[in-house]
Design a protein around this motif. Structure first.
Motif, PDB file in Angstrom:
ATOM      1  N   GLU A 167      53.975 -29.307  23.926  1.00 54.92           N
ATOM      2  CA  GLU A 167      54.199 -27.881  23.647  1.00 54.92           C
ATOM      3  C   GLU A 167      54.268 -27.077  24.942  1.00 54.92           C
ATOM      4  O   GLU A 167      55.106 -26.189  25.093  1.00 54.92           O
ATOM      5  CB  GLU A 167      53.097 -27.334  22.736  1.00 54.92           C
ATOM      6  N   ARG A 168      53.380 -27.368  25.878  1.00 56.03           N
ATOM      7  CA  ARG A 168      53.347 -26.629  27.148  1.00 56.03           C
ATOM      8  C   ARG A 168      54.610 -26.906  27.953  1.00 56.03           C
ATOM      9  O   ARG A 168      55.185 -26.010  28.555  1.00 56.03           O
ATOM     10  CB  ARG A 168      52.091 -27.024  27.931  1.00 56.03           C
ATOM     11  N   GLU A 169      55.052 -28.157  27.961  1.00 62.95           N
ATOM     12  CA  GLU A 169      56.289 -28.492  28.664  1.00 62.95           C
ATOM     13  C   GLU A 169      57.485 -27.797  28.018  1.00 62.95           C
ATOM     14  O   GLU A 169      58.398 -27.344  28.717  1.00 62.95           O
ATOM     15  CB  GLU A 169      56.493 -30.008  28.668  1.00 62.95           C
ATOM     16  N   ARG A 170      57.458 -27.681  26.716  1.00 63.86           N
ATOM     17  CA  ARG A 170      58.549 -26.972  26.025  1.00 63.86           C
ATOM     18  C   ARG A 170      58.592 -25.507  26.445  1.00 63.86           C
ATOM     19  O   ARG A 170      59.663 -24.956  26.689  1.00 63.86           O
ATOM     20  CB  ARG A 170      58.373 -27.077  24.508  1.00 63.86           C
ATOM     21  N   ALA A 171      57.434 -24.887  26.535  1.00 64.44           N
ATOM     22  CA  ALA A 171      57.375 -23.484  26.954  1.00 64.44           C
ATOM     23  C   ALA A 171      57.902 -23.329  28.381  1.00 64.44           C
ATOM     24  O   ALA A 171      58.650 -22.387  28.681  1.00 64.44           O
ATOM     25  CB  ALA A 171      55.942 -22.963  26.844  1.00 64.44           C
ATOM     26  N   VAL A 172      57.532 -24.256  29.252  1.00 66.61           N
ATOM     27  CA  VAL A 172      58.022 -24.213  30.634  1.00 66.61           C
ATOM     28  C   VAL A 172      59.536 -24.419  30.652  1.00 66.61           C
ATOM     29  O   VAL A 172      60.257 -23.705  31.357  1.00 66.61           O
ATOM     30  CB  VAL A 172      57.298 -25.277  31.502  1.00 66.61           C
ATOM     31  N   LEU A 173      60.032 -25.358  29.867  1.00 61.12           N
ATOM     32  CA  LEU A 173      61.468 -25.615  29.838  1.00 61.12           C
ATOM     33  C   LEU A 173      62.244 -24.404  29.341  1.00 61.12           C
ATOM     34  O   LEU A 173      63.304 -24.075  29.874  1.00 61.12           O
ATOM     35  CB  LEU A 173      61.795 -26.850  28.985  1.00 61.12           C
ATOM     36  N   VAL A 174      61.737 -23.723  28.342  1.00 67.50           N
ATOM     37  CA  VAL A 174      62.412 -22.513  27.852  1.00 67.50           C
ATOM     38  C   VAL A 174      62.495 -21.473  28.971  1.00 67.50           C
ATOM     39  O   VAL A 174      63.532 -20.838  29.170  1.00 67.50           O
ATOM     40  CB  VAL A 174      61.706 -21.951  26.597  1.00 67.50           C
ATOM     41  N   ALA A 175      61.418 -21.319  29.716  1.00 69.87           N
ATOM     42  CA  ALA A 175      61.428 -20.375  30.839  1.00 69.87           C
ATOM     43  C   ALA A 175      62.443 -20.797  31.893  1.00 69.87           C
ATOM     44  O   ALA A 175      63.199 -19.965  32.416  1.00 69.87           O
ATOM     45  CB  ALA A 175      60.022 -20.270  31.441  1.00 69.87           C
ATOM     46  N   VAL A 176      62.480 -22.081  32.198  1.00 72.84           N
ATOM     47  CA  VAL A 176      63.453 -22.603  33.158  1.00 72.84           C
ATOM     48  C   VAL A 176      64.869 -22.336  32.654  1.00 72.84           C
ATOM     49  O   VAL A 176      65.737 -21.884  33.403  1.00 72.84           O
ATOM     50  CB  VAL A 176      63.232 -24.124  33.386  1.00 72.84           C
ATOM     51  N   ALA A 177      65.099 -22.596  31.378  1.00 72.99           N
ATOM     52  CA  ALA A 177      66.431 -22.390  30.796  1.00 72.99           C
ATOM     53  C   ALA A 177      66.839 -20.923  30.799  1.00 72.99           C
ATOM     54  O   ALA A 177      68.026 -20.609  30.800  1.00 72.99           O
ATOM     55  CB  ALA A 177      66.474 -22.944  29.372  1.00 72.99           C
ATOM     56  N   ARG A 178      65.861 -20.038  30.824  1.00 68.22           N
ATOM     57  CA  ARG A 178      66.155 -18.598  30.906  1.00 68.22           C
ATOM     58  C   ARG A 178      66.346 -18.144  32.341  1.00 68.22           C
ATOM     59  O   ARG A 178      66.531 -16.974  32.603  1.00 68.22           O
ATOM     60  CB  ARG A 178      65.041 -17.813  30.240  1.00 68.22           C
ATOM     61  N   GLY A 179      66.273 -19.095  33.263  1.00 69.82           N
ATOM     62  CA  GLY A 179      66.543 -18.788  34.662  1.00 69.82           C
ATOM     63  C   GLY A 179      65.347 -18.296  35.448  1.00 69.82           C
ATOM     64  O   GLY A 179      65.500 -17.782  36.553  1.00 69.82           O
ATOM     65  N   MET A 180      64.166 -18.454  34.910  1.00 69.20           N
ATOM     66  CA  MET A 180      62.966 -17.973  35.601  1.00 69.20           C
ATOM     67  C   MET A 180      62.554 -18.932  36.711  1.00 69.20           C
ATOM     68  O   MET A 180      62.707 -20.142  36.592  1.00 69.20           O
ATOM     69  CB  MET A 180      61.817 -17.830  34.610  1.00 69.20           C
ATOM     70  N   SER A 181      62.009 -18.367  37.764  1.00 66.87           N
ATOM     71  CA  SER A 181      61.461 -19.173  38.861  1.00 66.87           C
ATOM     72  C   SER A 181      60.116 -19.742  38.435  1.00 66.87           C
ATOM     73  O   SER A 181      59.551 -19.336  37.405  1.00 66.87           O
ATOM     74  CB  SER A 181      61.278 -18.303  40.102  1.00 66.87           C
ATOM     75  N   ASN A 182      59.585 -20.632  39.243  1.00 68.94           N
ATOM     76  CA  ASN A 182      58.258 -21.180  38.953  1.00 68.94           C
ATOM     77  C   ASN A 182      57.202 -20.068  38.958  1.00 68.94           C
ATOM     78  O   ASN A 182      56.312 -20.061  38.108  1.00 68.94           O
ATOM     79  CB  ASN A 182      57.890 -22.268  39.966  1.00 68.94           C
ATOM     80  N   ALA A 183      57.319 -19.140  39.899  1.00 67.57           N
ATOM     81  CA  ALA A 183      56.347 -18.048  39.983  1.00 67.57           C
ATOM     82  C   ALA A 183      56.425 -17.165  38.733  1.00 67.57           C
ATOM     83  O   ALA A 183      55.391 -16.801  38.151  1.00 67.57           O
ATOM     84  CB  ALA A 183      56.591 -17.223  41.240  1.00 67.57           C
TER      85      ALA A 183
END
Length: 162
Positions: free
Chosen positions: A104-120
């Motif tokens: 679940e946590r990896e999915r949330a991170v992937l969604v953020a990545v897919a939205r173009g968000m940086s790691n920060a």
């Protein structure tokens, strides 16, 4: 036409496209077969119409092609759209299946990545340290057998997550 005496329309289109200044070719045929559509387009045709096309529509087609656009018979267009939609649905299902491996946590991170968000940015939104986000991204890429964030983001898009 696809079938003509002497030489078939597909061969004629290929020969016409080899000319120094090739004309724009519209195939006009009774044969509404995908095989012929594909071959005609590969040969360089920019139009594919059926012989039952009303005269007014034929004139409009010639104008459309002359203006630099392409035109397919409505029945051909409908089939192509249906196939494209079916292929997209299959791609989405396959992408979703691949993403089942993520927590679940990896999915949330992937969604953020897919939205173009940086790691920060991802860290701020998900309340985790940037180093933790990097670790999640690394695990996501490893689980999915990918080498970069863009590939993972595209997979998330294909699955309909974003």
């Amino acid at each position: 036409d696809i079938r003509m005496s002497g030489v078939d329309g597909l061969s004629a289109a290929t020969e016409l496209m080899a000319l120094p200044q090739p004309p724009k070719v519209i195939m006009l045929t009774t044969f509404d077969l995908d095989e012929y559509v594909h071959k005609a387009l590969q040969a360089g045709a920019v139009g594919f119409l059926l012989k039952d096309t009303p005269p007014r529509d034929l004139i409009a087609a010639v104008r459309t092609i002359h203006n630099g656009d392409a035109l397919l018979a409505p029945s051909v267009t409908k089939r192509l759209l249906e196939r494209f939609s079916a292929a997209a649905a299959q791609d989405g299902e396959a992408a979703a299946k691949r993403l089942e491996a993520l927590s679940e946590r990896e999915r949330a991170v992937l969604v953020a990545v897919a939205r173009g968000m940086s790691n920060a940015e991802t860290g701020r939104i998900l309340d985790m340290r940037e180093a933790t986000v990097k670790a999640h991204v690394s695990r996501i890429l490893s689980k999915l057998g990918m080498t970069n964030r863009v590939q993972a983001a595209m997979l998330a898009h294909d699955a309909g997550w974003v």
